[in-house]
Motif scaffolding. Structure first.
Motif, short mmCIF file in Angstrom:
data_model
loop_
_atom_site.label_atom_id
_atom_site.label_comp_id
_atom_site.label_asym_id
_atom_site.label_seq_id
_atom_site.Cartn_x
_atom_site.Cartn_y
_atom_site.Cartn_z
N GLN A 32 -3.02 5.74 5.86
CA GLN A 32 -2.82 4.74 4.95
C GLN A 32 -2.55 3.35 5.67
N ARG A 75 -14.88 8.55 1.51
CA ARG A 75 -15.33 9.21 0.37
C ARG A 75 -16.97 9.87 0.81
N ARG A 117 -1.32 10.11 6.48
CA ARG A 117 -2.72 10.31 6.02
C ARG A 117 -3.60 9.18 6.31
N SER A 150 -10.49 16.57 -9.10
CA SER A 150 -10.47 14.92 -8.65
C SER A 150 -9.62 15.12 -7.37
N LEU A 151 -10.05 14.16 -6.37
CA LEU A 151 -9.20 14.00 -5.16
C LEU A 151 -8.64 12.72 -5.38
N GLU A 152 -7.69 12.49 -4.34
CA GLU A 152 -6.69 11.26 -4.33
C GLU A 152 -7.84 10.05 -3.97
N PRO A 153 -7.23 8.87 -4.33
CA PRO A 153 -8.00 7.58 -4.10
C PRO A 153 -8.26 7.44 -2.34
N MET A 154 -9.66 7.39 -2.01
CA MET A 154 -9.83 7.14 -0.51
C MET A 154 -10.77 5.80 -0.21
N TYR A 200 -12.06 7.05 -6.34
CA TYR A 200 -11.94 8.51 -5.83
C TYR A 200 -13.19 9.40 -6.29
N ASN A 249 -8.82 2.02 -5.62
CA ASN A 249 -8.38 3.38 -6.22
C ASN A 249 -9.55 4.24 -6.39
#
Length: 205
Positions: free
Chosen positions: A108, A174, A106, A165-169, A199, A197
């Motif tokens: 990362q 965002r 993804r 809630s979405l995962e941290p981006m 999100y 972190n």
């Protein structure tokens, strides 16, 4: 070597000596005069040499590129880099074999490399520089994925009448989510948490 103190019979000669030691041109140098020197009696007695401190002005873009190449090499990846600059926005486009290793799950690994490169660039810059690192146009594909995700989760929020809630981006990802839903009459978005972190939360209106 990034700085050197040099002496000479005159300031100009001291500067030339320092530039030669650093192997740079005057346009790359920050010159500080430490002592203007003193001519002695008959040019012999009581004379003092001039001294200067010369620092090499580091190019933040070039240092960033060196950093990316260094990390790639440590990972065993041969990388070609194309640099595009628009004011304070700089994009490094990478290509080469095994480039998927630099992207990671993804994105990362790519995001981490971008974050570290951002730190490197701004360490050597007087004004803030925004860094984006891409590999084989991964960012474009990721943007499309995020836009589809935003719409899907917005539908879920409306259907369940609950926050999602979405995962941290990273901030630029965002922004894609915010932009995708900014004109929605059914949901609203906001960022929560602290970097790295932070999100997005999608809420029904």
């Amino acid at each position: 070597m990034k700085e050197v103190t040099a002496t000479g019979p005159s300031i100009e000669e001291a500067v030339e000596s320092a530039l030669a030691q650093l192997n740079i041109g005057r346009e790359q140098a920050d010159i500080q005069i430490l002592n203007e020197g003193k001519k002695g009696l008959f040019g012999l007695f009581g004379s003092k040499p001039a001294s200067v401190l010369v620092k090499k002005i580091m190019d933040p873009i070039e240092e960033s590129k060196k950093f990316i190449l260094s990390v790639s090499k440590e990972m065993g990846i041969q990388t070609d880099i194309t640099v595009k600059q628009d004011g304070k926005n700089v994009e490094f486009q990478m290509s080469g074999d095994k480039i998927a290793l630099l992207i990671g799950k993804r994105g990362q690994t790519l995001n981490s490399l971008q974050y570290l490169t951002q730190l490197v660039a701004n360490r050597f810059s007087d004004q803030y520089i925004n860094i984006v690192i891409d590999a084989e146009n991964y960012r474009e594909r990721r943007t499309e994925t995020l836009m589809n995700l935003a719409k899907r989760l917005a539908d879920k929020s409306v259907r369940t009448k609950r926050k999602v809630s979405l995962e941290p981006m990273p901030s630029y990802e965002r922004k894609v989510i915010h932009t995708a839903l900014v004109n929605s009459s059914l949901v609203e978005t906001e960022s929560e948490g602290s970097e790295p972190n932070r999100y997005i939360v999608i809420s029904p209106k």
